[in-house]
Design a protein around this motif. Sequence first.
Motif, short mmCIF file in Angstrom:
data_model
loop_
_atom_site.label_atom_id
_atom_site.label_comp_id
_atom_site.label_asym_id
_atom_site.label_seq_id
_atom_site.Cartn_x
_atom_site.Cartn_y
_atom_site.Cartn_z
N GLY A 1 41.87 33.32 38.24
CA GLY A 1 42.39 33.14 36.89
C GLY A 1 41.54 33.86 35.85
O GLY A 1 42.06 34.45 34.90
N TYR A 2 40.24 33.81 36.03
CA TYR A 2 39.33 34.52 35.13
C TYR A 2 39.63 36.02 35.14
O TYR A 2 39.78 36.65 34.09
CB TYR A 2 37.88 34.25 35.58
CG TYR A 2 36.83 35.12 34.96
CD1 TYR A 2 36.26 34.79 33.73
CD2 TYR A 2 36.39 36.28 35.60
CE1 TYR A 2 35.28 35.59 33.16
CE2 TYR A 2 35.41 37.08 35.03
CZ TYR A 2 34.86 36.74 33.82
OH TYR A 2 33.89 37.53 33.26
N CYS A 3 39.75 36.59 36.33
CA CYS A 3 40.04 38.02 36.45
C CYS A 3 41.43 38.36 35.91
O CYS A 3 41.61 39.38 35.24
CB CYS A 3 39.90 38.47 37.90
SG CYS A 3 38.20 38.39 38.50
N PHE A 4 42.40 37.50 36.19
CA PHE A 4 43.76 37.71 35.69
C PHE A 4 43.78 37.71 34.16
O PHE A 4 44.40 38.59 33.54
CB PHE A 4 44.69 36.63 36.24
CG PHE A 4 46.09 36.72 35.71
CD1 PHE A 4 46.97 37.68 36.21
CD2 PHE A 4 46.53 35.88 34.70
CE1 PHE A 4 48.27 37.78 35.72
CE2 PHE A 4 47.82 35.97 34.20
CZ PHE A 4 48.70 36.92 34.71
N ALA A 5 43.11 36.76 33.56
CA ALA A 5 43.08 36.67 32.09
C ALA A 5 42.43 37.91 31.48
O ALA A 5 42.92 38.43 30.47
CB ALA A 5 42.33 35.41 31.65
N ARG A 6 41.38 38.40 32.09
CA ARG A 6 40.72 39.61 31.58
C ARG A 6 41.65 40.82 31.68
O ARG A 6 41.71 41.63 30.77
CB ARG A 6 39.41 39.84 32.31
CG ARG A 6 38.34 38.82 31.91
CD ARG A 6 37.03 39.08 32.60
NE ARG A 6 36.48 40.40 32.36
CZ ARG A 6 35.65 40.71 31.35
NH1 ARG A 6 35.31 39.78 30.48
NH2 ARG A 6 35.19 41.93 31.23
N ARG A 7 42.38 40.93 32.79
CA ARG A 7 43.32 42.05 32.94
C ARG A 7 44.45 41.96 31.92
O ARG A 7 44.86 42.96 31.34
CB ARG A 7 43.90 42.08 34.36
CG ARG A 7 43.01 42.73 35.37
CD ARG A 7 43.73 43.02 36.68
NE ARG A 7 44.52 41.92 37.20
CZ ARG A 7 44.06 40.98 38.00
NH1 ARG A 7 42.81 40.99 38.39
NH2 ARG A 7 44.85 40.01 38.44
N GLN A 8 44.97 40.75 31.72
CA GLN A 8 46.09 40.55 30.79
C GLN A 8 45.71 40.87 29.35
O GLN A 8 46.56 41.27 28.56
CB GLN A 8 46.62 39.12 30.88
CG GLN A 8 47.34 38.82 32.17
CD GLN A 8 48.57 39.70 32.35
OE1 GLN A 8 49.44 39.77 31.50
NE2 GLN A 8 48.62 40.40 33.48
N THR A 9 44.45 40.69 29.02
CA THR A 9 44.00 40.98 27.66
C THR A 9 43.39 42.37 27.56
O THR A 9 42.77 42.71 26.55
CB THR A 9 42.99 39.92 27.17
OG1 THR A 9 41.91 39.83 28.11
CG2 THR A 9 43.65 38.57 27.02
N ALA A 10 43.56 43.16 28.61
CA ALA A 10 43.12 44.56 28.67
C ALA A 10 41.61 44.71 28.48
O ALA A 10 41.14 45.70 27.93
CB ALA A 10 43.88 45.41 27.65
N ILE A 11 40.86 43.73 28.94
CA ILE A 11 39.40 43.84 28.92
C ILE A 11 38.99 44.64 30.15
O ILE A 11 39.36 44.28 31.27
CB ILE A 11 38.73 42.45 28.91
CG1 ILE A 11 39.13 41.68 27.65
CG2 ILE A 11 37.21 42.58 29.01
CD1 ILE A 11 38.66 40.24 27.63
#
Length: 117
Positions: free
Chosen positions: A33-43
């Motif tokens: 979830g941490y990695c998914f959230a970072r990808r979704q916010t284009a970090i």
Amino acid sequence: MLDLYDLIRNIQKRPAMYLGRATIANLRTFLAGYCFARRQTAIPQTQQEQEFSGFQNWVQQKYNVTSHQTWDQIILFFSKDENTAFEEFFKLFDEFTQQDSISQHQGNIKISPVSII
């Protein structure tokens, strides 16, 4: 903001705060979830996140597993129970990060030619 490895070490210290129930499956879900959230916010992916993406293959090699099981499933399979698997993850994580650190250090060492007289 914490980097990934600091986050993992904080989870080790206070698993209930991050995971609710301290299980290896909850840990993997949290990290996904941490990695998914970072990808979704284009970090952009950090160096540690890139390194940790190799943890799956490293665990498979460590346990000599060729199946398509995830790292948490592999660790759980080779552990006595959930609690042991959860603790084993952190031992493996330390080994993985130390090994990676040694590899990086060795890659930075420049060997100068030595003449033999």
